[in-house]
Design an enzyme around this catalytic site. Structure first.
Site, PDB file in Angstrom:
ATOM      1  N   GLY A   1       1.380  -1.088  -0.430  1.00  0.00           N
ATOM      2  CA  GLY A   1      -0.150  -0.087   0.128  1.00  0.00           C
ATOM      3  C   GLY A   1       0.656   1.091   0.115  1.00  0.00           C
TER       4      GLY A   1
ATOM      5  N   GLN B   1       2.647  10.134   1.414  1.00  0.00           N
ATOM      6  CA  GLN B   1       4.446   8.798   1.189  1.00  0.00           C
ATOM      7  C   GLN B   1       5.374   9.584   0.155  1.00  0.00           C
ATOM      8  OE1 GLN B   1       2.488   5.405   1.920  1.00  0.00           O
ATOM      9  NE2 GLN B   1       4.577   5.295   3.398  1.00  0.00           N
TER      10      GLN B   1
ATOM     11  N   CYS C   1       6.532  -0.739   6.731  1.00  0.00           N
ATOM     12  CA  CYS C   1       5.800   0.902   6.005  1.00  0.00           C
ATOM     13  C   CYS C   1       7.343   0.992   5.320  1.00  0.00           C
ATOM     14  CB  CYS C   1       5.589   1.942   7.266  1.00  0.00           C
ATOM     15  SG  CYS C   1       4.357   3.151   6.803  1.00  0.00           S
ATOM     16  N   LEU C   2       6.644   1.462   4.374  1.00  0.00           N
ATOM     17  CA  LEU C   2       7.545   1.697   3.132  1.00  0.00           C
ATOM     18  C   LEU C   2       8.304   3.183   3.733  1.00  0.00           C
ATOM     19  CD1 LEU C   2       6.113   1.248  -0.227  1.00  0.00           C
ATOM     20  CD2 LEU C   2       7.571   0.142   1.056  1.00  0.00           C
TER      21      LEU C   2
ATOM     22  N   HIS D   1      -3.733   1.312   7.787  1.00  0.00           N
ATOM     23  CA  HIS D   1      -2.913   1.590   8.177  1.00  0.00           C
ATOM     24  C   HIS D   1      -2.112   3.246   6.585  1.00  0.00           C
ATOM     25  CE1 HIS D   1       1.909   1.058   7.938  1.00  0.00           C
ATOM     26  NE2 HIS D   1       2.431   1.590   6.540  1.00  0.00           N
ATOM     27  N   GLU D   2      -2.921   2.863   5.764  1.00  0.00           N
ATOM     28  CA  GLU D   2      -3.104   3.700   4.810  1.00  0.00           C
ATOM     29  C   GLU D   2      -4.072   4.923   4.717  1.00  0.00           C
ATOM     30  OE1 GLU D   2      -0.741   3.179   2.964  1.00  0.00           O
ATOM     31  OE2 GLU D   2      -0.327   1.596   3.115  1.00  0.00           O
TER      32      GLU D   2
ATOM     33  N   HIS E   1      -1.996   7.242   7.355  1.00  0.00           N
ATOM     34  CA  HIS E   1      -0.839   7.872   6.749  1.00  0.00           C
ATOM     35  C   HIS E   1      -1.504   9.729   6.617  1.00  0.00           C
ATOM     36  CE1 HIS E   1       2.505   6.178   6.100  1.00  0.00           C
ATOM     37  NE2 HIS E   1       1.759   5.115   5.689  1.00  0.00           N
TER      38      HIS E   1
END
Ligand code: NI
Length: 174
Positions: free
Chosen positions: A47, A52, A100-101, A142-143, A146
């Site tokens: 995701g 991000q 997480c990226l 999670h997304e 963000h």
């Protein structure tokens, strides 16, 4: 077709609250979403939120068939979700070792709602409404976080369940 740089934790832009998208089906929006997919795929992510890559818009993408980062996670349909909303439909919570990226090389154990209903729009402005559970519900939440400037380490209740993936793996935690 551009793989964009992913902001990492510590960058203040990751703490901003993203703005709703006003116009759908524009070339600007399509290009941004293409960049998001290129960036997510290049990083093997499940995701990605627009924030991000430094775009303060309420856009998320997610999806996974088989993801090397999450070998045990079930399949999630490839989804573009703009201006998302959600509600919780069960008190049940589900714990998952998230990554997480924007927090590369690390994992943390987070509990989130196990069953949710979400809605939002795709890049053409078409309404998407779904119920989600399991990994699908986790990825969405999670997304979604963000877009409000929240990163998963903020959600870890037991701080001992956080660390570098290699060390956690070596210790048998994940
Ligand atoms: Ni993330």
């Amino acid at each position: 077709m551009t793989v964009r740089a992913i902001l990492r934790i510590g960058d203040p832009r990751l703490r901003e609250i993203a703005e709703p998208v006003e116009f759908f089906d524009t070339s600007e929006l399509h290009e941004l979403i293409e960049d998001m997919f290129d960036t997510m795929e290049a990083a093997d992510g499940a995701g990605l939120a627009a924030t991000q890559i430094g775009e303060m818009k309420r856009i998320m993408i997610f999806g996974a068939d088989e993801n090397p980062r999450y070998p045990d996670a079930e399949e999630v349909p490839m989804t573009v979700l703009i201006n998302p909303e959600f509600s919780v439909i069960s008190d049940e919570v589900l714990g998952f070792w998230e990554g997480c990226l924007s927090v590369p090389g690390m994992r943390g154990y987070v509990e989130r709602s196990a069953r949710i209903r979400y809605r939002g729009f795709d890049q053409f402005g078409l309404l998407i409404e779904r119920e989600a559970e399991g990994f699908h519900a986790i990825v969405f939440q999670h997304e979604y976080d963000h877009l409000d400037g929240i990163l998963y380490p903020d959600r870890i209740s037991d701080r001992t369940l956080f660390g570098y993936s290699e060390e956690l793996e070596a210790g048998g935690a994940i």
